[in-house]
Design a protein around this motif. Structure first.
Motif, PDB file in Angstrom:
ATOM      1  N   TYR A  58       0.916  -1.299  -0.097  1.00  0.00           N
ATOM      2  CA  TYR A  58       0.030  -0.025   0.069  1.00  0.00           C
ATOM      3  C   TYR A  58       0.959   1.319  -0.024  1.00  0.00           C
ATOM      4  O   TYR A  58       1.037   1.960   0.986  1.00  0.00           O
ATOM      5  N   PRO A  59       1.249   1.642  -0.960  1.00  0.00           N
ATOM      6  CA  PRO A  59       2.188   2.766  -1.163  1.00  0.00           C
ATOM      7  C   PRO A  59       1.733   3.953  -0.539  1.00  0.00           C
ATOM      8  O   PRO A  59       2.685   5.001  -0.119  1.00  0.00           O
ATOM      9  N   ASP A  60       0.385   4.453  -0.734  1.00  0.00           N
ATOM     10  CA  ASP A  60      -0.152   5.659  -0.278  1.00  0.00           C
ATOM     11  C   ASP A  60      -0.938   5.374   0.974  1.00  0.00           C
ATOM     12  O   ASP A  60      -1.875   6.121   1.120  1.00  0.00           O
ATOM     13  N   GLY A  61      -0.884   3.945   1.552  1.00  0.00           N
ATOM     14  CA  GLY A  61      -1.697   3.912   2.705  1.00  0.00           C
ATOM     15  C   GLY A  61      -2.970   2.962   2.395  1.00  0.00           C
ATOM     16  O   GLY A  61      -3.360   2.820   1.284  1.00  0.00           O
ATOM     17  N   ILE A  62      -3.397   2.316   3.508  1.00  0.00           N
ATOM     18  CA  ILE A  62      -4.743   1.623   3.109  1.00  0.00           C
ATOM     19  C   ILE A  62      -5.841   1.993   2.659  1.00  0.00           C
ATOM     20  O   ILE A  62      -6.766   1.234   2.142  1.00  0.00           O
TER      21      ILE A  62
END
Length: 302
Positions: A58-62
């Motif tokens: 999740y590169p940008d968060g969940i």
């Protein structure tokens, strides 16, 4: 965003964008995730070493989308172990996490949850784990608790030890250690027959139907993870859900605990448990053969 350097396993691992909130609603950052995996590393690594992994990233968060990664990118450092294994029409080069530096590098890549094969890369078609995934029809946990106890009793009838784990999601995993002498096809057939016998004993409560429409409110005894290339969540792995629940090994005596749920432990609350004895030291002994268990199962179903 800041970079945090962590010295482990004789290497310095950079955690870039360490302040990035991977769980925005909970304020949990990549640095927090790295801290969890560093503390839990001695518990996790025995379940990862030698196993191909699928990485849930999740590169940008969940809240901003995920991707599931099998093939290892070329930019991964050379000291990350790899296993090139066949698939239909080619091969896949999987990452293998054999030390804490590798695990923390995966965190740097925003891998929240490593999912492991049930076999090791040296004998990929011969698992050393069999997993029953108890998948409830809703949020009521009591059917899961009840089914786990029944399955434990049945496996005991078959002469097989079993270990229990919360998934951090909705149900529980019941794990049987194997001796790696039996190939996946036979292991999955055995697991399906065990599940089928239990469902036949309790047809109003349990089912082996893979299609949700066919389950009709019954708990699903899922054995589909027992196949070549399939994966299961790693013990002590964080799940990409609000609150950052952790898949946590249990002792069987904890099954009746009033506060037990699939998300009982989280990244924020697991710390004290890591200071206690690992319940799977007792519950997960050396792997067993399925030969005698198959004979006992046939007697029960004849």
């Amino acid at each position: 965003m800041t970079t945090t350097d962590i010295r482990v396993s004789g290497r310095t691992v950079e955690i870039k964008r360490a302040g990035k909130e991977l769980f925005p609603d909970d304020g949990i950052t990549k640095a927090d995730l790295a801290d969890h995996y560093r503390r839990a590393g001695p518990r996790i690594l025995p379940h990862l070493r030698g196993r191909p992994l699928m990485l849930e990233r999740y590169p940008d968060g969940i809240g901003d989308g995920r991707f599931m990664q099998k093939d290892t990118p070329d930019y991964f450092p050379g000291w990350i172990h790899r296993a090139e294994l066949p698939k239909e029409g080619g091969t896949v080069t999987y990452a293998v996490c054999d030390d804490l530096a590798s695990l923390l590098y995966l965190v740097d890549q925003a891998c929240i949850t490593p999912h492991r094969w049930l076999s090791k890369a040296d004998r990929p078609d011969h698992p050393d784990r069999l997993v029953f995934d108890l998948d409830p029809p809703g949020d009521d946990f009591e059917p899961v608790r009840w089914t786990a106890a029944l399955l434990h009793d049945l496996l005991d009838e078959l002469g097989l030890p079993a270990a229990l784990m919360t998934t951090g999601s909705r149900g529980l995993h019941v794990v049987v250690p194997l001796d790696r002498r039996t190939a996946f096809d036979e292991v999955r057939a055995f697991a399906a027959d065990v599940a089928g016998l239990l469902a036949a004993r309790y047809p109003d409560q349990l089912t082996t139907a893979a299609r949700k429409q066919a389950r009709k409110g019954r708990l699903y005894l899922d054995v589909q993870r027992n196949g070549y290339g399939q994966t299961a969540v790693t013990p002590y792995a964080v799940r990409a859900r609000p609150g950052a629940p952790v898949a946590t090994p249990l002792s069987w005596t904890e099954l009746d605990a009033p506060d037990l749920t699939p998300r009982r432990w989280t990244l924020a609350t697991l710390g004290e448990r890591l200071e206690d004895d690992d319940p799977w030291k007792r519950e997960l002994p050396r792997g067993r053969s399925l030969r005698a268990a198959r004979g006992r199962l046939e007697k029960l179903t004849s």
